[in-house]
Design a protein around this motif. Structure first.
Motif, PDB file in Angstrom:
ATOM      1  N   PRO A   1       0.864  -1.114   0.035  1.00  0.00           N
ATOM      2  CA  PRO A   1       0.025   0.066   0.015  1.00  0.00           C
ATOM      3  C   PRO A   1       0.849   1.317  -0.134  1.00  0.00           C
ATOM      4  CG  PRO A   1       0.117  -1.059   2.256  1.00  0.00           C
ATOM      5  CD  PRO A   1       0.683  -1.954   1.354  1.00  0.00           C
ATOM      6  N   THR A   2       0.225   2.443  -0.187  1.00  0.00           N
ATOM      7  CA  THR A   2       0.985   3.556  -0.268  1.00  0.00           C
ATOM      8  C   THR A   2       1.396   4.090   1.220  1.00  0.00           C
ATOM      9  OG1 THR A   2      -1.068   4.915   0.231  1.00  0.00           O
ATOM     10  CG2 THR A   2      -0.481   4.505  -2.112  1.00  0.00           C
ATOM     11  N   GLY A   3       0.937   3.731   2.345  1.00  0.00           N
ATOM     12  CA  GLY A   3       1.335   4.082   3.510  1.00  0.00           C
ATOM     13  C   GLY A   3       2.584   3.249   3.983  1.00  0.00           C
ATOM     14  N   SER A   4       3.189   3.944   5.006  1.00  0.00           N
ATOM     15  CA  SER A   4       4.587   3.334   5.542  1.00  0.00           C
ATOM     16  C   SER A   4       4.252   1.949   6.373  1.00  0.00           C
ATOM     17  CB  SER A   4       5.197   4.489   6.188  1.00  0.00           C
ATOM     18  OG  SER A   4       4.577   4.762   7.612  1.00  0.00           O
TER      19      SER A   4
ATOM     20  N   PRO B   1      -8.333   5.184  -0.906  1.00  0.00           N
ATOM     21  CA  PRO B   1      -9.478   4.437  -1.043  1.00  0.00           C
ATOM     22  C   PRO B   1      -9.467   3.398  -2.035  1.00  0.00           C
ATOM     23  CG  PRO B   1     -10.051   6.585  -0.518  1.00  0.00           C
ATOM     24  CD  PRO B   1      -8.649   6.699  -0.788  1.00  0.00           C
ATOM     25  N   VAL B   2      -8.790   3.785  -3.188  1.00  0.00           N
ATOM     26  CA  VAL B   2      -8.644   3.327  -4.644  1.00  0.00           C
ATOM     27  C   VAL B   2      -7.627   2.278  -4.581  1.00  0.00           C
ATOM     28  CG1 VAL B   2      -8.599   3.462  -7.190  1.00  0.00           C
ATOM     29  CG2 VAL B   2      -9.866   5.226  -5.867  1.00  0.00           C
TER      30      VAL B   2
ATOM     31  N   VAL C   1      -5.269  -3.445  -2.983  1.00  0.00           N
ATOM     32  CA  VAL C   1      -4.251  -4.065  -2.206  1.00  0.00           C
ATOM     33  C   VAL C   1      -4.781  -4.756  -0.990  1.00  0.00           C
ATOM     34  CG1 VAL C   1      -1.991  -3.966  -0.944  1.00  0.00           C
ATOM     35  CG2 VAL C   1      -2.358  -2.481  -3.063  1.00  0.00           C
ATOM     36  N   TRP C   2      -5.389  -4.064  -0.229  1.00  0.00           N
ATOM     37  CA  TRP C   2      -6.140  -4.893   1.077  1.00  0.00           C
ATOM     38  C   TRP C   2      -7.022  -5.980   0.860  1.00  0.00           C
ATOM     39  CZ3 TRP C   2      -5.059  -6.070   5.655  1.00  0.00           C
ATOM     40  CH2 TRP C   2      -6.006  -6.500   6.673  1.00  0.00           C
ATOM     41  N   ARG C   3      -8.223  -5.914  -0.285  1.00  0.00           N
ATOM     42  CA  ARG C   3      -8.886  -6.831  -0.490  1.00  0.00           C
ATOM     43  C   ARG C   3      -8.244  -8.007  -1.173  1.00  0.00           C
ATOM     44  NH1 ARG C   3     -12.078  -2.315  -1.883  1.00  0.00           N
ATOM     45  NH2 ARG C   3     -11.236  -2.330  -3.979  1.00  0.00           N
ATOM     46  N   GLU C   4      -7.347  -7.782  -1.852  1.00  0.00           N
ATOM     47  CA  GLU C   4      -6.490  -8.929  -2.400  1.00  0.00           C
ATOM     48  C   GLU C   4      -5.625  -9.773  -1.428  1.00  0.00           C
ATOM     49  OE1 GLU C   4      -2.341  -9.066  -5.192  1.00  0.00           O
ATOM     50  OE2 GLU C   4      -4.230  -8.093  -6.331  1.00  0.00           O
ATOM     51  N   TYR C   5      -5.105  -8.850  -0.353  1.00  0.00           N
ATOM     52  CA  TYR C   5      -4.427  -9.619   0.727  1.00  0.00           C
ATOM     53  C   TYR C   5      -5.336 -10.325   1.431  1.00  0.00           C
ATOM     54  CZ  TYR C   5      -1.730 -10.054   4.841  1.00  0.00           C
ATOM     55  OH  TYR C   5      -1.015 -10.522   5.901  1.00  0.00           O
TER      56      TYR C   5
END
Length: 364
Positions: free
Chosen positions: A288-291, A333-334, A339-343
């Motif tokens: 994801p974009t966050g750290s 959100p996009v 990324v999160w749903r795939e994980y």
């Protein structure tokens, strides 16, 4: 990474006392037993400062969990005429380490400049009390010293947080301070010369956007120490568990038994998404974009404990941390949502013992 024992706010009512107040007993104990040479103006020897940071396994609690050599390099840098730049991704304890270094060396961690895009040169050099300036003209009484000027006068450690967020022309105001160890005050036809013991610690985030790169002239005045993320999952779990327990006491949250299973789950999710691969190395992942820093993991678990204490049965469950994890992962959100749903579907759903967490995270 940062670690240690934080007492409650105490009689002062401060939510988060300064390091020299929180750990005054440890600093006093170290100073009393410290018979090694101390650099001019230092309250402890370099060896004792490193012991304060890393702990001694007995009465001195660890403030940092990580390579000892990094702390030795940082401390030895401050004993020379070079300033120290702590560089790293978010959550690698840069601010925590700088505060404890200043507390151990000078007994004062409050001489701080917070770097922002709006930081003015007065924050680095000095300003004026304009009422007195108009009434008296430029005088010593009308001058308002910056934290750095005060550190120079007292022979203490000054701190600059997020140096690369400071505008470039303001950054360069540090060059004379660091090279000449003096700060000219042309309005008074004088200068402030740094006393022995003065030095400067700056921090910078090497993944931040919209930063102002240091000029080569300024960078030469610093010795850079890069603080890494925790080397292993076990180290990160230990850090999160300790800090969550400390924060729970400091915030006086109702006691919730530390659930190591949930802490390890949070750490596992963060490490896998951060590195882009599952812990067994078999599945590549999008990041994801966050750290997804250790500090964010601590926040997620602490929030989960508050939920469990106030709105649950007093035990930390997967549902108490799921919402916090989702909020930490999905900054955009996009793209982060994908990324999160795939994980969730490819990793979490198939992992043994994670079904409750999968359901809670999906609902969140």
């Amino acid at each position: 990474m940062n670690d240690g024992t934080i007492p409650t706010a105490g009689a002062t009512g401060a939510l988060r006392p300064h390091a020299e107040e929180q750990y005054s007993e440890e600093l006093t104990l170290l100073a009393a037993a410290d018979d090694r040479p101390r650099p001019p103006g230092w309250r402890l020897s370099p060896q004792a400062v490193v012991t304060y940071l890393l702990g001694d396994g007995a009465k001195i609690t660890p403030k940092y969990v990580g390579p000892r050599r990094l702390m030795e390099v940082a401390v030895s840098t401050l004993a020379t005429d070079r300033a120290l730049l702590l560089l790293g991704v978010p959550g690698t304890a840069k601010t925590w380490v700088s505060e404890h270094l200043a507390a151990a060396i000078s007994g004062d961690s409050t001489l701080l400049v917070q770097g922002t895009a709006g930081t003015a040169e007065e924050a680095i050099r000095y300003g004026w009390n304009y009422a007195r300036l108009l009434a008296e003209g430029p005088t010593d009484a009308a001058l308002v010293p910056s934290p750095i000027m005060r550190a120079m006068r007292t022979g203490s450690i000054a701190r600059v947080e997020e140096l690369t967020r400071v505008p470039s022309d303001v950054q360069d105001a540090l060059i004379t301070v660091l090279s000449e160890k003096a700060l000219p005050v042309p309005e008074l036809n004088t200068e402030v010369q740094a006393r022995r013991g003065f030095n400067l610690i700056a921090t910078a985030n090497d993944r931040d956007r919209g930063v102002n790169e240091l000029s080569s002239a300024l960078r030469r005045r610093f010795n850079t120490v890069v603080l890494p993320v925790p080397a292993s999952a076990d180290d990160e779990v230990e850090i999160v568990a300790r800090r969550v327990a400390q924060l729970g006491r400091a915030l006086e949250l109702p006691e919730v038994p530390a659930a190591m299973e949930e802490i390890r789950r949070v750490v596992t999710v963060f490490r896998e998404l951060r590195s882009g691969v599952t812990e067994d190395g078999r599945t590549r992942l999008k990041s994801p974009t966050g750290s997804l820093s250790t500090a964010e993991a601590i926040s997620v678990v602490t929030s989960g404990m508050a939920l469990a204490a106030h709105f649950g049965d007093g035990t930390l469950h997967p549902g108490d941390v799921a919402a916090g994890i989702v909020g930490a992962v999905i900054k955009d959100p996009v793209s982060d949502g994908v990324v999160w749903r795939e994980y969730l579907e490819t990793v979490v759903r198939e992992r043994s013992g994670w079904l409750d967490f999968y359901r809670a995270a999906r609902d969140a």
